[in-house]
Design a protein around this motif. Structure first.
Motif, PDB file in Angstrom:
ATOM      1  N   GLU A  55     -43.509  39.924  30.869  1.00  0.00           N
ATOM      2  CA  GLU A  55     -43.912  40.914  29.845  1.00  0.00           C
ATOM      3  C   GLU A  55     -44.843  39.929  28.840  1.00  0.00           C
ATOM      4  OE1 GLU A  55     -43.514  41.953  25.842  1.00  0.00           O
ATOM      5  OE2 GLU A  55     -42.391  40.255  26.645  1.00  0.00           O
ATOM      6  N   ALA A  82     -37.143  45.257  36.282  1.00  0.00           N
ATOM      7  CA  ALA A  82     -37.318  44.549  35.473  1.00  0.00           C
ATOM      8  C   ALA A  82     -35.858  43.768  35.401  1.00  0.00           C
ATOM      9  CB  ALA A  82     -37.764  45.193  34.179  1.00  0.00           C
ATOM     10  N   VAL A  84     -34.369  41.165  32.625  1.00  0.00           N
ATOM     11  CA  VAL A  84     -34.121  40.803  31.276  1.00  0.00           C
ATOM     12  C   VAL A  84     -33.282  39.752  31.063  1.00  0.00           C
ATOM     13  CG1 VAL A  84     -33.448  41.696  28.861  1.00  0.00           C
ATOM     14  CG2 VAL A  84     -34.321  43.336  30.419  1.00  0.00           C
ATOM     15  N   MET A  91     -31.991  43.606  25.775  1.00  0.00           N
ATOM     16  CA  MET A  91     -32.283  44.837  26.775  1.00  0.00           C
ATOM     17  C   MET A  91     -32.517  46.100  25.855  1.00  0.00           C
ATOM     18  SD  MET A  91     -31.795  45.865  29.745  1.00  0.00           S
ATOM     19  CE  MET A  91     -30.511  44.847  30.815  1.00  0.00           C
ATOM     20  N   GLY A  95     -35.501  48.168  27.292  1.00  0.00           N
ATOM     21  CA  GLY A  95     -35.171  49.353  27.719  1.00  0.00           C
ATOM     22  C   GLY A  95     -35.631  50.842  27.288  1.00  0.00           C
ATOM     23  N   LEU A 105     -33.514  48.135  35.180  1.00  0.00           N
ATOM     24  CA  LEU A 105     -33.354  46.771  34.685  1.00  0.00           C
ATOM     25  C   LEU A 105     -32.030  46.239  35.335  1.00  0.00           C
ATOM     26  CD1 LEU A 105     -34.805  49.077  32.591  1.00  0.00           C
ATOM     27  CD2 LEU A 105     -34.900  46.800  31.274  1.00  0.00           C
ATOM     28  N   GLY A 107     -29.677  42.687  33.828  1.00  0.00           N
ATOM     29  CA  GLY A 107     -29.646  41.918  32.717  1.00  0.00           C
ATOM     30  C   GLY A 107     -28.932  40.580  33.045  1.00  0.00           C
ATOM     31  N   THR A 117     -26.200  43.141  29.296  1.00  0.00           N
ATOM     32  CA  THR A 117     -26.869  41.971  30.175  1.00  0.00           C
ATOM     33  C   THR A 117     -25.515  41.362  30.730  1.00  0.00           C
ATOM     34  OG1 THR A 117     -27.139  40.835  27.958  1.00  0.00           O
ATOM     35  CG2 THR A 117     -28.918  41.796  28.835  1.00  0.00           C
TER      36      THR A 117
END
Length: 305
Positions: A55, A82, A84, A91, A95, A105, A107, A117
């Motif tokens: 990112e 993705a 995190v 998140m 998110g 995603l 976590g 996460t």
């Protein structure tokens, strides 16, 4: 003459093709050790055969410029997963932005609580390998779309995953709120504020204010008053398809915040309208994940039993 038995072993589950081939990493880059953690995970993903991007802000703040740096729209277009690395706040921030692109995603927890996460950093290798190859539990989390209306005009809008909170300012006095659900008057409430929380947010501020825990599979919101003047003013769970409107009747320096990450000041007569977003966050967990396991661990249930 008989043939010897076939001693070849069955293909390992690690020999399965990758389900996610291009992974973006989002890091809590201000945390101590964040650069090393992101770099280590990126190297691991490369070793698993994944293309890796960072990112944009994560790349700039960690200085890991050997990886492509993507903004959120580019991540939504190019990446199929993705990752995190941080806490629930990290998140929440990414998110809300990625939900509209349908990117799932995962976590990895470097924060404190880690309700969403949920993979500990020290075990990310063993947890991520099967996820990358399609062995995971998927968990959809509803988002809230909120708008602030003043004199018939929308002056602020935001998306929230946890909660929308209307509260008083620093002055030690209550605010008065007129609350409606689907256009029906509920009550005028005098309190320090009101929390409108999703099931995901039911373990956050709403829980501290006395609200119930809502399983993420429940399609609903909970309205939780903050220190209400009338003690019979209790939390109420309502359907997720409902529209909630909160009008500022009186009180000084009122404000509304969204996931505690964006804030707007409010005036008398302002209306905060909250409805279900058309987008939902896709969370992936290791196989065998259970919401109740998370609650038991994070809330320290059964300790000493």
């Amino acid at each position: 003459m008989s043939l010897p038995p076939d001693t070849r072993s069955a293909p390992s589950r690690w020999d399965r093709p990758l389900r996610f081939s291009h992974v973006a990493i989002v890091g809590k880059y201000h945390a101590p050790g964040a650069r090393n953690a992101v770099d280590e995970i990126a190297n691991f993903l490369h070793g698993e055969g994944c293309d890796v991007s960072l990112e944009k802000e994560t790349a700039a703040n960690t200085g890991l410029l050997q990886y492509p740096a993507l903004d959120v729209p580019a991540m939504g277009k190019a990446c199929d997963l993705a990752l995190v690395v941080g806490g629930d706040g990290t998140m929440l921030g990414i998110g809300r932005q990625l939900a509209r692109y349908g990117v799932p995603l995962v976590g990895i927890n470097q924060g404190r609580l880690g309700f969403i996460t949920d993979i500990p950093f020290d075990s990310y290798r063993e947890k991520l390998r099967p996820i990358l190859r399609g062995a995971y539990e998927e968990d959809a989390r509803a988002l809230m779309a909120a708008t602030v209306w003043r004199d018939g005009r929308c002056v602020f809008e935001a998306t929230a995953l946890n909660d929308v909170v209307v509260n008083r300012g620093g002055v030690a006095s209550m605010i008065e709120l007129r609350v409606e659900v689907d256009g029906h008057f509920v009550a005028n409430q005098r309190a320090d504020g009101l929390i409108i929380a999703s099931p995901t947010g039911s373990t956050a501020y709403a829980l501290s204010a006395g609200g119930p825990l809502l399983h993420p599979g429940i399609g609903g919101w909970v309205m939780v008053p903050i220190a209400p003047h009338t003690l019979s003013n209790r939390p109420v769970v309502i359907p997720a398809h409902s529209e909630i409107a909160v009008e500022i009747v009186s009180g000084r320096d009122a404000s509304a915040n969204f996931d505690m990450q964006s804030l707007t000041s409010l005036l008398h007569g302002d209306r905060i309208v909250v409805r279900r977003s058309e987008h939902a966050l896709r969370l992936l967990h290791p196989v065998g994940w259970s919401y109740f396991d998370t609650l038991r661990k994070k809330l320290h249930w059964n300790e000493g039993a």
